[in-house]
Design an enzyme around this catalytic site. Structure first.
Site, PDB file in Angstrom:
ATOM      1  CG  ASP A   2      58.259  65.164  22.591  1.00 51.07           C
ATOM      2  OD1 ASP A   2      58.719  65.945  21.735  1.00 51.07           O
ATOM      3  OD2 ASP A   2      57.960  65.518  23.749  1.00 51.07           O
ATOM      4  CE  LYS A  16      58.542  73.518  28.587  1.00 50.41           C
ATOM      5  NZ  LYS A  16      59.602  72.529  28.648  1.00 50.41           N
TER       6      LYS A  16
HETATM    7  N1  GDD Z   1      69.520  63.944  22.729  1.00 52.00           N
HETATM    8  C1  GDD Z   1      68.861  64.648  23.648  1.00 52.00           C
HETATM    9  N2  GDD Z   1      69.549  65.153  24.707  1.00 52.00           N
HETATM   10  N3  GDD Z   1      67.545  64.852  23.485  1.00 52.00           N
HETATM   11  C2  GDD Z   1      66.897  65.573  24.435  1.00 52.00           C
HETATM   12  C3  GDD Z   1      67.542  66.121  25.564  1.00 52.00           C
HETATM   13  C4  GDD Z   1      68.960  65.887  25.701  1.00 52.00           C
HETATM   14  O1  GDD Z   1      69.618  66.312  26.659  1.00 52.00           O
HETATM   15  N4  GDD Z   1      66.599  66.788  26.307  1.00 52.00           N
HETATM   16  C5  GDD Z   1      65.426  66.645  25.661  1.00 52.00           C
HETATM   17  N5  GDD Z   1      65.590  65.904  24.529  1.00 52.00           N
HETATM   18  C6  GDD Z   1      64.553  65.554  23.530  1.00 52.00           C
HETATM   19  C7  GDD Z   1      63.311  64.880  24.115  1.00 52.00           C
HETATM   20  O2  GDD Z   1      63.448  63.455  24.083  1.00 52.00           O
HETATM   21  C8  GDD Z   1      62.196  65.369  23.176  1.00 52.00           C
HETATM   22  O3  GDD Z   1      62.059  64.546  22.030  1.00 52.00           O
HETATM   23  C9  GDD Z   1      62.694  66.739  22.722  1.00 52.00           C
HETATM   24  O4  GDD Z   1      64.110  66.776  22.986  1.00 52.00           O
HETATM   25  C10 GDD Z   1      61.995  67.899  23.468  1.00 52.00           C
HETATM   26  O5  GDD Z   1      62.146  67.712  24.873  1.00 52.00           O
HETATM   27  P1  GDD Z   1      60.883  67.738  25.847  1.00 52.00           P
HETATM   28  O6  GDD Z   1      61.361  67.410  27.200  1.00 52.00           O
HETATM   29  O7  GDD Z   1      59.759  66.959  25.278  1.00 52.00           O
HETATM   30  O8  GDD Z   1      60.554  69.298  25.838  1.00 52.00           O
HETATM   31  P2  GDD Z   1      59.145  70.022  26.059  1.00 52.00           P
HETATM   32  O9  GDD Z   1      58.039  69.267  25.437  1.00 52.00           O
HETATM   33  O10 GDD Z   1      59.016  70.335  27.517  1.00 52.00           O
HETATM   34  O11 GDD Z   1      59.374  71.424  25.280  1.00 52.00           O
HETATM   35  C11 GDD Z   1      59.909  71.434  23.962  1.00 52.00           C
HETATM   36  O12 GDD Z   1      58.921  71.120  22.998  1.00 52.00           O
HETATM   37  C12 GDD Z   1      57.831  72.075  22.883  1.00 52.00           C
HETATM   38  C13 GDD Z   1      56.941  71.621  21.738  1.00 52.00           C
HETATM   39  O13 GDD Z   1      56.454  70.374  21.959  1.00 52.00           O
HETATM   40  C14 GDD Z   1      60.495  72.824  23.695  1.00 52.00           C
HETATM   41  O14 GDD Z   1      61.203  72.756  22.490  1.00 52.00           O
HETATM   42  C15 GDD Z   1      59.398  73.888  23.633  1.00 52.00           C
HETATM   43  O15 GDD Z   1      59.957  75.148  23.268  1.00 52.00           O
HETATM   44  C16 GDD Z   1      58.364  73.494  22.584  1.00 52.00           C
HETATM   45  O16 GDD Z   1      57.302  74.446  22.572  1.00 52.00           O
HETATM   46 MG    MG Z   2      57.848  67.433  24.558  1.00 50.27          MG
END
Ligand code: GDD
Ligand code: MG
Length: 333
Positions: free
Chosen positions: A108, A159
């Site tokens: 994403d 976070k």
């Molecule tokens: N296959 C799979 N299984 N994918 C997952 C799972 C899971 O259980 N959980 C999350 N994802 C995928 C989501 O679809 C997304 O593409 C990606 O992993 C990151 O998850 P988000 O839910 O978007 O996390 P975030 O935005 O709160 O935080 C993450 O991204 C930030 C940067 O944009 C973390 O990696 C942070 O450390 C980082 O700064």
């Molecule tokens: Mg994200």
């Protein structure tokens, strides 16, 4: 090189858009987000992308039945249950038989990161894993990553409260990973790469990070999803130019700084600004759509207003003269 792209999350913050469509299949200026992410990997020598699927896998499999996405070969790995970001990496890497250095991407994140220089940095440090970093004003919604001068990671704090963040450099969601990392991830349960694996690698001294300043955006909230669309049509992405308006706009309607998708019609005297209108939407005469998202097949009645980051889900109807202000339709549970 192979890349593993995480697309299995529920996209909770983007509901109701993500009730029917996984986040990475939502359109950014008419093109599914996943194509923006995967399409640019080929230039860095990526010859196969493994999509780590969880939530609504069929949306991807049906969209790319010939197993190519934006010209890149893809392979699907679907988790039996949500395994978390590290659990997903372990599961997909073992299923795909990854046994050389590979990339991991949050599916994403939209970025113009020079992945080649991240790979070079990783190799020059002899790292076990290397994280791309991006500087933000408020790091509290991200993984926060302080490093030594040579890039060795001191700690990985997911976070933290804003006043406790040790730096404004955050995890940008692109990693170069050695296969040895897979062995560090416990099997059979949910494991977060951010909360377990990276802190463990930091303690071992084998985790590095490289800061860079390219275009970067996490599309996880309605505001940011709109911003990603507007950046795309404004030409803020390197080397990509896309059309803003693919639908039909009445001659005296006023559409500015907005995406209007295929098959949509904007009625006479309507005003659309700062908004994303997906496909086959009808915006009635004199309606006002401002800083909001209308998903596919929405119908907005004559004289209605949809403003202030409202989100209208697939096929919903806004009545004539109805005022929708900072609302989500239907309301999430
Ligand atoms: N296959 C799979 N299984 N994918 C997952 C799972 C899971 O259980 N959980 C999350 N994802 C995928 C989501 O679809 C997304 O593409 C990606 O992993 C990151 O998850 P988000 O839910 O978007 O996390 P975030 O935005 O709160 O935080 C993450 O991204 C930030 C940067 O944009 C973390 O990696 C942070 O450390 C980082 O700064
Ligand atoms: Mg994200």
């Amino acid at each position: 090189m192979k890349a593993l792209v995480l697309v299995g999350g529920f996209g909770t913050r983007l509901r109701p858009l993500t009730l029917t469509t996984p986040k990475q299949m939502l359109p950014i200026a008419g093109i599914p987000m996943i194509e923006w992410v995967v399409g640019r990997l080929a230039q860095y020598g990526v010859d196969e992308v493994i999509l780590s699927l969880g939530y609504r896998p069929d949306a991807f499999i049906e969209a790319y039945p010939d197993q190519t996405c934006a010209g890149v070969a893809i392979r699907y790995v679907t988790e039996p249950e949500p395994l978390g970001t590290a659990g997903a990496v372990r599961y997909a890497a073992l299923e795909a038989g990854l046994n050389e250095t590979f990339l991991v991407l949050n599916g994403d994140v939209l970025t113009d990161l020079d992945v080649g220089s991240l790979i070079d940095f990783h190799r020059s440090r002899g790292a076990e894993a290397t994280i791309a970093l991006h500087r933000v004003e408020d790091p509290s919604a991200f993984g926060v990553v302080p490093t030594h001068d040579d890039g060795r990671v001191i700690a990985f704090v997911e976070k933290p409260p804003r006043d406790e963040a040790p730096t404004d450099l955050i995890n940008a969601g692109t990693y170069v990973v050695e296969p040895s990392v897979i062995d560090r991830i416990p099997a059979g349960r949910q494991v977060s790469i951010e909360r377990e694996t990276f802190p463990q690698l930091a303690d071992a001294g084998s985790l590095y990070a490289m800061a860079a300043d390219p275009y970067w955006l996490d599309t996880g909230t309605p505001q940011l999803y709109i911003a990603a669309n507007l950046d795309a049509i404004a030409g803020r992405r390197v080397g990509i130019q896309v059309e803003a308006v693919s639908g039909t706009v009445a001659p005296d309607a006023n559409v500015t700084n907005s995406v209007v998708g295929v098959g949509s019609t904007i009625g006479a005297g309507a005003e659309v600004t700062g908004s994303v209108i997906m496909s086959n939407v009808i915006v009635g005469e004199g309606a006002i759509i401002r800083d909001s998202i209308l998903m596919h097949d929405v119908e907005v009645g004559t004289g209605a207003t949809v403003v202030d980051c409202s989100v209208v889900g697939i096929g919903e109807r806004v009545s004539p003269n109805q005022a929708v202000n900072a609302e989500r339709i239907p309301l999430p549970d």
